[in-house]
Design a protein around this motif. Structure first.
Motif, mmCIF file in Angstrom:
data_model
loop_
_atom_site.group_PDB
_atom_site.id
_atom_site.type_symbol
_atom_site.label_atom_id
_atom_site.label_comp_id
_atom_site.label_asym_id
_atom_site.label_seq_id
_atom_site.Cartn_x
_atom_site.Cartn_y
_atom_site.Cartn_z
ATOM 1 N N LEU A 270 0.827 -1.209 0.000
ATOM 2 C CA LEU A 270 0.000 0.000 0.000
ATOM 3 C C LEU A 270 0.862 1.261 0.000
ATOM 4 N N LEU A 271 1.896 1.262 0.818
ATOM 5 C CA LEU A 271 2.784 2.429 0.871
ATOM 6 C C LEU A 271 3.493 2.653 -0.454
ATOM 7 N N ILE A 272 3.889 1.550 -1.118
ATOM 8 C CA ILE A 272 4.548 1.666 -2.422
ATOM 9 C C ILE A 272 3.593 2.265 -3.444
ATOM 10 N N ILE A 273 2.348 1.747 -3.493
ATOM 11 C CA ILE A 273 1.361 2.241 -4.466
ATOM 12 C C ILE A 273 1.086 3.725 -4.239
ATOM 13 N N ARG A 274 0.874 4.098 -2.978
ATOM 14 C CA ARG A 274 0.544 5.490 -2.670
ATOM 15 C C ARG A 274 1.722 6.419 -2.978
ATOM 16 N N GLU A 275 2.928 5.991 -2.613
ATOM 17 C CA GLU A 275 4.120 6.812 -2.864
ATOM 18 C C GLU A 275 4.328 7.042 -4.354
ATOM 19 N N LEU A 276 4.215 5.964 -5.151
ATOM 20 C CA LEU A 276 4.424 6.089 -6.594
ATOM 21 C C LEU A 276 3.313 6.914 -7.235
ATOM 22 N N GLN A 277 2.074 6.712 -6.786
ATOM 23 C CA GLN A 277 0.950 7.465 -7.340
ATOM 24 C C GLN A 277 1.135 8.963 -7.118
ATOM 25 N N GLN A 278 1.577 9.332 -5.911
ATOM 26 C CA GLN A 278 1.761 10.753 -5.615
ATOM 27 C C GLN A 278 2.977 11.322 -6.347
ATOM 28 N N ARG A 279 4.057 10.542 -6.391
ATOM 29 C CA ARG A 279 5.284 11.038 -7.031
ATOM 30 C C ARG A 279 5.113 11.187 -8.537
ATOM 31 N N LEU A 280 4.392 10.258 -9.161
ATOM 32 C CA LEU A 280 4.223 10.288 -10.610
ATOM 33 C C LEU A 280 2.980 11.062 -11.044
ATOM 34 N N GLY A 281 2.141 11.468 -10.084
ATOM 35 C CA GLY A 281 0.969 12.272 -10.406
ATOM 36 C C GLY A 281 -0.128 11.528 -11.136
ATOM 37 N N MET A 282 -0.215 10.221 -10.920
ATOM 38 C CA MET A 282 -1.222 9.419 -11.612
ATOM 39 C C MET A 282 -2.566 9.502 -10.891
ATOM 40 N N SER A 283 -3.643 9.283 -11.652
ATOM 41 C CA SER A 283 -4.957 9.055 -11.065
ATOM 42 C C SER A 283 -5.103 7.558 -10.816
ATOM 43 N N ALA A 284 -6.003 7.185 -9.915
ATOM 44 C CA ALA A 284 -6.175 5.768 -9.614
ATOM 45 C C ALA A 284 -7.596 5.485 -9.146
ATOM 46 N N VAL A 285 -8.067 4.281 -9.470
ATOM 47 C CA VAL A 285 -9.310 3.755 -8.907
ATOM 48 C C VAL A 285 -8.920 2.498 -8.154
ATOM 49 N N PHE A 286 -9.200 2.468 -6.862
ATOM 50 C CA PHE A 286 -8.726 1.409 -5.979
ATOM 51 C C PHE A 286 -9.927 0.647 -5.434
ATOM 52 N N VAL A 287 -10.051 -0.618 -5.817
ATOM 53 C CA VAL A 287 -11.155 -1.454 -5.352
ATOM 54 C C VAL A 287 -10.725 -2.218 -4.108
ATOM 55 N N THR A 288 -11.548 -2.177 -3.069
ATOM 56 C CA THR A 288 -11.239 -2.925 -1.855
ATOM 57 C C THR A 288 -12.521 -3.157 -1.064
ATOM 58 N N HIS A 289 -12.520 -4.198 -0.238
ATOM 59 C CA HIS A 289 -13.610 -4.372 0.733
ATOM 60 C C HIS A 289 -13.100 -4.083 2.143
ATOM 61 N N ASP A 290 -11.847 -3.645 2.243
ATOM 62 C CA ASP A 290 -11.213 -3.349 3.520
ATOM 63 C C ASP A 290 -11.255 -1.838 3.760
ATOM 64 N N LEU A 291 -12.047 -1.405 4.738
ATOM 65 C CA LEU A 291 -12.212 0.023 4.982
ATOM 66 C C LEU A 291 -10.918 0.661 5.496
ATOM 67 N N GLY A 292 -10.086 -0.125 6.199
ATOM 68 C CA GLY A 292 -8.799 0.385 6.655
ATOM 69 C C GLY A 292 -7.886 0.711 5.487
ATOM 70 N N VAL A 293 -7.886 -0.145 4.475
ATOM 71 C CA VAL A 293 -7.096 0.101 3.266
ATOM 72 C C VAL A 293 -7.603 1.351 2.557
ATOM 73 N N ALA A 294 -8.927 1.492 2.458
ATOM 74 C CA ALA A 294 -9.505 2.671 1.806
ATOM 75 C C ALA A 294 -9.089 3.951 2.519
ATOM 76 N N ALA A 295 -9.082 3.912 3.851
ATOM 77 C CA ALA A 295 -8.692 5.095 4.621
ATOM 78 C C ALA A 295 -7.237 5.469 4.393
ATOM 79 N N GLU A 296 -6.379 4.472 4.157
ATOM 80 C CA GLU A 296 -4.949 4.714 3.981
ATOM 81 C C GLU A 296 -4.614 5.335 2.637
ATOM 82 N N ILE A 297 -5.301 4.897 1.586
ATOM 83 C CA ILE A 297 -4.804 5.197 0.242
ATOM 84 C C ILE A 297 -5.704 6.124 -0.577
ATOM 85 N N CYS A 298 -6.971 6.290 -0.202
ATOM 86 C CA CYS A 298 -7.929 6.992 -1.068
ATOM 87 C C CYS A 298 -8.125 8.451 -0.663
ATOM 88 N N ASP A 299 -8.498 9.263 -1.653
ATOM 89 C CA ASP A 299 -8.889 10.652 -1.415
ATOM 90 C C ASP A 299 -10.403 10.762 -1.299
#
Length: 318
Positions: free
Chosen positions: A190-219
């Motif tokens: 999760l930290l790798i995905i978020r770090e790369l997404q922010q550094r490279l300025g990409m948009s993302a759609v993140f599917v999860t059923h884990d609310l903790g994961v959603a809180a960590e990575i989503c806007d």
């Protein structure tokens, strides 16, 4: 990303299954949108429709789907070949199934790089090594010659992320990429995905059923139920001040550290059969706040909080 009134229907032996039902959403540049909900609510189908990966013989897709100003549903096979990997890339749930078992990791990443950039084989291999180093794969040079089965689950998932990012896509679709991993590796990925997404300025759609994961990575978050989006809003608004009864029930049934010794309130019943969707609100049979109006009419999306929406008759009739 601009999705408007999209519906996805599967033709099955039991009838027509409406997996995605009049869904609309957008993803801004550099933003991460999370899709959450129970299994079978249409999250993964939504992503695959964005990549046009659903079998055309058994699928009917209607509505508008635009990515980077281009109509995805109108693309031919050649245009789709440029779009997949070049403009939009996907991180699949199980890399053991998504990666080809008869080619090395270096060959698979290198092929994508050559296809989209036209560079030489040697340059593609160097790019593949740099990508593996970027996602923190140890001994990246030697890992290039590993087959997928020779790597652990966490290393395979990192290789899948490297493959997805190999051609600098503008949009990344992540389909529950941490489900098959243990908790420690989940956090690392999760930290790798978020770090790369922010550094490279990409948009993302993140599917999860884990609310903790959603809180960590989503806007922002979109909550799905029975193929419909029932609530949208910022992470803070949806997780701390949910407005739709389904979102409230999801949060009430989630375990966290402060719940030791307390009873968990599960959601009664099960999601409806997508081939026989009920009239009105699909959640009404499981909802403790259902009204007579819920049985006859689909609730409209009502504004809540700062730019969010929720589809519930309780909000329309306060």
């Amino acid at each position: 990303v601009d999705v408007r009134d999209r519906t996805v229907r599967f033709h099955t032996a039991r009838g027509e299954a409406v997996a995605v039902n009049h869904v609309s959403f957008d993803v801004r540049s550099g933003e991460v949108l999370g899709l959450i909900g129970e299994s079978g609510c249409g999250k993964s189908v939504t992503l695959r429709a964005l990549m046009k990966l659903l079998p055309p013989a058994r699928t009917t897709i209607t509505g508008g789907v635009q990515v980077d100003g281009r109509d995805v549903l109108a693309m031919n096979e050649r245009e789709l070949g440029d779009y997949r990997g070049g403009t939009t890339a996907m991180i699949f749930q199980d890399p053991a199934l998504a990666l080809d078992p008869v080619y090395t990791i270096g060959q698979q990443i290198g092929e994508a790089v050559q296809r989209h950039t036209g560079c030489s084989k040697a340059q593609a291999r160097d790019r593949a090594q740099a990508l593996l180093e970027q996602v923190k794969v140890p001994s990246a040079r030697s890992r290039l010659d590993n087959y997928p089965h020779e790597m652990s689950g966490g290393m395979r998932q990192r290789a899948m992320i490297a493959l997805a990012l190999s051609c600098n896509p503008k949009l990344v679709l992540a389909d529950e990429p941490t489900t098959a991993l243990d908790a420690t590796v989940q956090i690392q990925v999760l930290l790798i995905i978020r770090e790369l997404q922010q550094r490279l300025g990409m948009s993302a759609v993140f599917v999860t059923h884990d609310l903790g994961v959603a809180a960590e990575i989503c806007d922002r978050i979109a909550v799905m139920y029975a193929g419909r989006i029932v609530e949208t809003g910022t992470v803070g608004d949806v997780l701390q001040r949910p407005q739709h009864p389904y979102t409230q029930a999801l949060l009430a049934s989630t375990i966290h550290g402060s719940m030791r010794g307390t009873r968990i309130d599960g959601i009664p019943g099960a999601p409806p059969d997508l081939t026989r969707l009920p009239a009105g609100c699909a959640f009404r049979e499981r909802c403790s706040k259902a009204m007579a109006q819920c049985a006859s009419e689909v609730p409209p999306h009502m504004p809540v909080h700062d730019g969010g929406q929720a589809a519930c008759w309780l909000l329309a009739n306060p």
